[in-house]
Design an enzyme around this catalytic site. Sequence first.
Site, short mmCIF file in Angstrom:
data_model
loop_
_atom_site.label_atom_id
_atom_site.label_comp_id
_atom_site.label_asym_id
_atom_site.label_seq_id
_atom_site.Cartn_x
_atom_site.Cartn_y
_atom_site.Cartn_z
N ARG A 61 1.04 -1.31 0.29
CA ARG A 61 -0.16 0.19 -0.12
C ARG A 61 1.24 1.20 0.31
NH1 ARG A 61 2.01 2.07 3.97
NH2 ARG A 61 1.36 3.86 4.13
N GLY A 62 0.22 2.67 0.12
CA GLY A 62 1.15 3.62 -0.59
C GLY A 62 1.16 4.10 -2.09
N ALA A 63 1.10 5.42 -2.17
CA ALA A 63 0.94 5.57 -3.79
C ALA A 63 1.74 5.32 -4.30
CB ALA A 63 0.55 7.64 -3.68
N ARG A 98 -7.34 -0.43 -6.82
CA ARG A 98 -7.22 0.90 -5.91
C ARG A 98 -7.45 2.07 -6.55
NH1 ARG A 98 -4.35 1.85 -0.74
NH2 ARG A 98 -5.91 2.38 -0.02
N GLN A 209 -2.38 1.97 9.85
CA GLN A 209 -0.70 2.15 9.83
C GLN A 209 0.17 2.89 10.08
OE1 GLN A 209 -3.64 2.37 7.85
NE2 GLN A 209 -4.14 2.33 5.53
N ASP A 250 -2.04 10.78 -1.71
CA ASP A 250 -2.17 10.37 -2.54
C ASP A 250 -2.62 10.32 -4.07
OD1 ASP A 250 -2.87 8.74 -0.04
OD2 ASP A 250 -2.69 7.29 -1.42
N ASN A 260 -5.04 12.96 0.75
CA ASN A 260 -4.23 11.90 2.24
C ASN A 260 -5.33 11.23 2.65
OD1 ASN A 260 -2.04 10.52 2.37
ND2 ASN A 260 -1.76 11.44 5.17
N LYS A 261 -4.32 10.13 3.34
CA LYS A 261 -5.18 9.18 4.49
C LYS A 261 -6.70 9.73 5.71
CE LYS A 261 -5.07 5.65 4.70
NZ LYS A 261 -6.12 5.21 3.83
O1 MRU Z 1 -3.88 3.48 2.57
P1 MRU Z 1 -2.99 3.64 2.30
O2 MRU Z 1 -2.02 2.80 3.68
O3 MRU Z 1 -2.34 2.97 1.19
O4 MRU Z 1 -2.92 5.37 2.50
C1 MRU Z 1 -1.63 5.06 2.45
C2 MRU Z 1 -1.03 7.32 2.62
O5 MRU Z 1 -2.39 7.79 2.85
C3 MRU Z 1 -0.17 7.56 2.29
O6 MRU Z 1 -0.10 8.89 2.91
C4 MRU Z 1 0.15 8.13 0.83
O7 MRU Z 1 -0.10 7.25 0.10
C5 MRU Z 1 1.80 8.21 0.53
S1 MRU Z 1 2.44 7.28 0.44
C6 MRU Z 1 4.36 7.99 0.66
#
Ligand code: MRU
Length: 368
Positions: A61-63, A98, A209, A250, A260-261
């Site tokens: 996970r993570g962009a 996603r 996370q 993201d 973002n999250k």
């Molecule tokens: O749902 P996730 O864990 O994929 O969400 C991740 C985030 O919100 C991060 O802050 C974002 O992807 C930036 S990662 C460098």
Amino acid sequence: MADPLRLNLDLDPAPYRALHRPTGARFVEVLDQRALPHAQIMVKLADADTAALAIGSMWVRGAPLIGAVGAYGLAMALDLDPSDAALASAHAALDATRPTAVNLRWALDRVRRAVASLPASERADAAWREADAIVVEDIEINHSIGQHGLQLLREIPRRRSGPINVMTHCNAGALATCGWGTATAPLFLAHADGLPIHVFVSETRPRLQGANLTVWEMNQRGVPHTLFVDSASGLLMRRGDIDVVIVGTDRVACNGDVCNKIGTYDKALAARDNDVPFYVALPSPTIDWSLASGDGIPIESRSADEVLTAVGRDENGNTGKVAIAPAGTRAVNYAFDVTPARLVSGLITERGVARDAQSLSALFARAA
Ligand code: MRU
């Protein structure tokens, strides 16, 4: 051919990797992030369907990381069938995993563009090379973000004597990227450089996370840190415990709105009310130049089960899921929110810090 693992190790000396491709392999290995922090399990992804499953089910996970895994997934699909139809179908399947992080679409489009005009026999090799390049560039970009962010940290006025207290949310670390992380890169570089910092990590319900991943990364790299419940961010800022907030993202729209999250917006509001600078760290592939504002960003809605349960390890070492609300409770689970540009002090990119939409466009030579 560049060996992403070798370069990864050279460019980010962390003792862990979210993703690597052994030299010459036609598969990649990823750290299964569902098992952290209790176990480190590397999983092999050898076909596009498994790569899509890994992204959709959040083994990764993570962009930036899902972009890189998606790119390799496309290469694996072309190994089996390099036709136009197979390319289009694998692109669509991976892209559907996603919806919010634009890096996934960006990486898939980049690989597709790199192979589209090639004869079928050359497509797969070209796709693997392009995916490798995405990995290496991501690590370099994050290192540059780290250097710009480190400069910011050096200039941040401190509210108290002692270390610089930095709040972060979710995980925008090396686990969310191919190395260094985005929001964490300035923190890791600061720590390595002897600049005293202390990181306040929000737990980040429902998937935790922050508690599971960011805390683990801080431990791995020896960075002093404190975990707090999501709802404490306002109090911490009001008490003067936080000097600066740095989060990842993201997707950023042209006007500087930041997705973002879930919970990021609340932190930006609390930061503004308490005169705490609020920065967002991002690599340029996270900018969606096609979107005028954050209103057009698709917000992922996930299963209510994630809200109604918690996953953890008990005192006997058994990992499991427990219910935390009465059976049948209705729950919403939006995974992301949008923070309006007016609440953002600056966007830390690989080319410097943009204070507004115009300077973001200027950094990347785009018309605002
Ligand atoms: O749902 P996730 O864990 O994929 O969400 C991740 C985030 O919100 C991060 O802050 C974002 O992807 C930036 S990662 C460098």
